[in-house]
Motif scaffolding. Structure first.
Motif, PDB file in Angstrom:
ATOM      1  N   LEU A  67     -23.012 -22.333 -63.768  1.00 38.77           N
ATOM      2  CA  LEU A  67     -22.226 -21.789 -62.617  1.00 38.77           C
ATOM      3  C   LEU A  67     -22.982 -22.154 -61.289  1.00 38.77           C
ATOM      4  O   LEU A  67     -24.086 -21.793 -61.308  1.00 38.77           O
ATOM      5  CB  LEU A  67     -22.136 -20.155 -62.636  1.00 38.77           C
ATOM      6  CG  LEU A  67     -21.337 -19.607 -61.812  1.00 38.77           C
ATOM      7  CD1 LEU A  67     -19.863 -19.893 -61.500  1.00 38.77           C
ATOM      8  CD2 LEU A  67     -21.689 -18.117 -61.893  1.00 38.77           C
ATOM      9  N   SER A  69     -21.542 -23.080 -57.292  1.00 32.37           N
ATOM     10  CA  SER A  69     -20.566 -23.155 -56.402  1.00 32.37           C
ATOM     11  C   SER A  69     -20.884 -24.280 -55.553  1.00 32.37           C
ATOM     12  O   SER A  69     -22.237 -24.421 -55.241  1.00 32.37           O
ATOM     13  CB  SER A  69     -20.299 -21.952 -55.959  1.00 32.37           C
ATOM     14  OG  SER A  69     -19.890 -20.854 -56.370  1.00 32.37           O
ATOM     15  N   SER A  85     -23.843 -17.337 -53.837  1.00 38.92           N
ATOM     16  CA  SER A  85     -22.892 -18.115 -53.281  1.00 38.92           C
ATOM     17  C   SER A  85     -21.959 -16.929 -52.215  1.00 38.92           C
ATOM     18  O   SER A  85     -21.509 -15.867 -52.624  1.00 38.92           O
ATOM     19  CB  SER A  85     -21.716 -18.366 -54.331  1.00 38.92           C
ATOM     20  OG  SER A  85     -20.460 -18.729 -53.750  1.00 38.92           O
ATOM     21  N   ARG A  87     -19.386 -17.405 -50.559  1.00 43.30           N
ATOM     22  CA  ARG A  87     -17.769 -17.549 -50.651  1.00 43.30           C
ATOM     23  C   ARG A  87     -17.280 -16.645 -51.633  1.00 43.30           C
ATOM     24  O   ARG A  87     -16.441 -15.889 -51.742  1.00 43.30           O
ATOM     25  CB  ARG A  87     -17.424 -19.051 -50.822  1.00 43.30           C
ATOM     26  CG  ARG A  87     -15.799 -19.017 -50.876  1.00 43.30           C
ATOM     27  CD  ARG A  87     -15.329 -20.629 -50.961  1.00 43.30           C
ATOM     28  NE  ARG A  87     -15.734 -20.991 -52.204  1.00 43.30           N
ATOM     29  CZ  ARG A  87     -16.305 -22.037 -52.640  1.00 43.30           C
ATOM     30  NH1 ARG A  87     -16.579 -22.930 -51.827  1.00 43.30           N
ATOM     31  NH2 ARG A  87     -16.436 -22.409 -53.884  1.00 43.30           N
ATOM     32  N   ASN A  88     -18.341 -16.698 -52.742  1.00 42.98           N
ATOM     33  CA  ASN A  88     -17.912 -16.079 -53.970  1.00 42.98           C
ATOM     34  C   ASN A  88     -18.544 -14.460 -54.074  1.00 42.98           C
ATOM     35  O   ASN A  88     -18.217 -13.924 -54.918  1.00 42.98           O
ATOM     36  CB  ASN A  88     -17.901 -16.653 -55.191  1.00 42.98           C
ATOM     37  CG  ASN A  88     -17.232 -18.031 -55.240  1.00 42.98           C
ATOM     38  OD1 ASN A  88     -15.960 -18.032 -55.219  1.00 42.98           O
ATOM     39  ND2 ASN A  88     -17.951 -18.998 -55.659  1.00 42.98           N
ATOM     40  N   LYS A  89     -19.251 -14.294 -53.232  1.00 48.79           N
ATOM     41  CA  LYS A  89     -20.070 -13.094 -53.052  1.00 48.79           C
ATOM     42  C   LYS A  89     -20.654 -12.656 -54.405  1.00 48.79           C
ATOM     43  O   LYS A  89     -20.616 -11.468 -54.957  1.00 48.79           O
ATOM     44  CB  LYS A  89     -19.020 -11.822 -52.558  1.00 48.79           C
ATOM     45  CG  LYS A  89     -18.549 -12.321 -51.133  1.00 48.79           C
ATOM     46  CD  LYS A  89     -17.551 -10.958 -50.731  1.00 48.79           C
ATOM     47  CE  LYS A  89     -16.939 -11.162 -49.460  1.00 48.79           C
ATOM     48  NZ  LYS A  89     -16.623 -12.221 -48.848  1.00 48.79           N
ATOM     49  N   ARG A  90     -21.221 -13.779 -55.098  1.00 50.92           N
ATOM     50  CA  ARG A  90     -22.131 -13.345 -56.213  1.00 50.92           C
ATOM     51  C   ARG A  90     -23.475 -14.223 -56.438  1.00 50.92           C
ATOM     52  O   ARG A  90     -23.588 -15.008 -55.679  1.00 50.92           O
ATOM     53  CB  ARG A  90     -21.317 -13.789 -57.316  1.00 50.92           C
ATOM     54  CG  ARG A  90     -21.028 -15.348 -57.499  1.00 50.92           C
ATOM     55  CD  ARG A  90     -20.109 -15.779 -58.703  1.00 50.92           C
ATOM     56  NE  ARG A  90     -20.057 -17.106 -58.624  1.00 50.92           N
ATOM     57  CZ  ARG A  90     -18.758 -17.673 -58.941  1.00 50.92           C
ATOM     58  NH1 ARG A  90     -17.631 -16.777 -59.418  1.00 50.92           N
ATOM     59  NH2 ARG A  90     -18.602 -18.799 -58.848  1.00 50.92           N
ATOM     60  N   GLU A  92     -26.091 -16.421 -58.469  1.00 49.31           N
ATOM     61  CA  GLU A  92     -25.874 -17.454 -59.354  1.00 49.31           C
ATOM     62  C   GLU A  92     -27.140 -17.765 -59.697  1.00 49.31           C
ATOM     63  O   GLU A  92     -27.970 -17.985 -59.218  1.00 49.31           O
ATOM     64  CB  GLU A  92     -25.123 -18.613 -58.709  1.00 49.31           C
ATOM     65  CG  GLU A  92     -23.639 -18.124 -58.463  1.00 49.31           C
ATOM     66  CD  GLU A  92     -22.671 -19.345 -57.842  1.00 49.31           C
ATOM     67  OE1 GLU A  92     -21.656 -18.928 -57.646  1.00 49.31           O
ATOM     68  OE2 GLU A  92     -23.252 -20.464 -57.662  1.00 49.31           O
TER      69      GLU A  92
END
Length: 185
Positions: A67, A69, A85, A87-90, A92
């Motif tokens: 993973l 991004s 990330s 954009r993905n609000k996570r 990694e």
């Protein structure tokens, strides 16, 4: 820590290490007295200085972490670095195994006058790169060390049946998770 964070940003899954190879090549060519070579498998071999025998550090170029991004970045909070990330609000993974080893090797390359480094491709999928290594490169090495680890609580102490450290003579300190207070295994 800036170099380490740059390494974490390079996505290098097994079989797709070209970006990491280019990063190391460009970093190394700015260091006076270094010679960089490759083999048919894509492994990198670096020699710095002239010596009768060299210390040698090896690391692998690929990462397990999949993973990653396009907007992946590293965030440093105190003593902790993590991947994120927006954009993905996570959060990694960093793919830190074995980018930490690459970082140690490159820091030593800057610091020492004579040294050899070897970086292997596709180690996480069956030791492909080291299995195709040009073994003559190591003929003038007085020792070879790989700053890698297995799991979260281990330091490699044995490989191919050979002990780096005498059994039971080295123990990692207990580590407690700040979240749970439980010992990590």
């Amino acid at each position: 820590m800036e170099l380490l964070k740059k390494l974490y940003k390079v996505y290098s899954p097994s079989g797709k290490e070209r970006t990491m190879i280019k990063f190391i090549w460009n970093y190394t060519k700015r260091i006076t007295g270094t010679k960089v070579e490759t083999d048919a498998a894509g492994n990198l071999y670096i020699t710095k200085g002239e010596a009768e025998s060299y210390p040698c550090i090896v690391a692998h170029l690929d990462q397990v972490q999949r993973l990653h991004s396009k907007d992946f970045t590293t965030v440093e909070t105190g003593e902790i670095i993590f991947g994120y990330s927006s954009r993905n609000k996570r959060q990694e993974g960093l793919g830190a195994d074995d980018k930490n080893g690459i970082w140690i090797a490159l820091k030593c390359l800057r610091k020492y006058d004579s040294l050899k480094l070897a970086f292997f491709v596709s180690e996480e999928v069956g030791c492909v790169g080291s299995g195709k290594a040009v073994m003559d490169f190591f003929n003038d090495c007085r020792f070879v060390i790989q700053p890698d680890r297995r799991g979260i609580r281990t330091l490699l102490q044995k490989s191919a049946g050979l002990h780096y450290v005498l059994p039971n003579s080295f123990k990692l300190p207990d580590i407690k998770s700040s979240d749970t207070g439980k010992h990590m295994e």
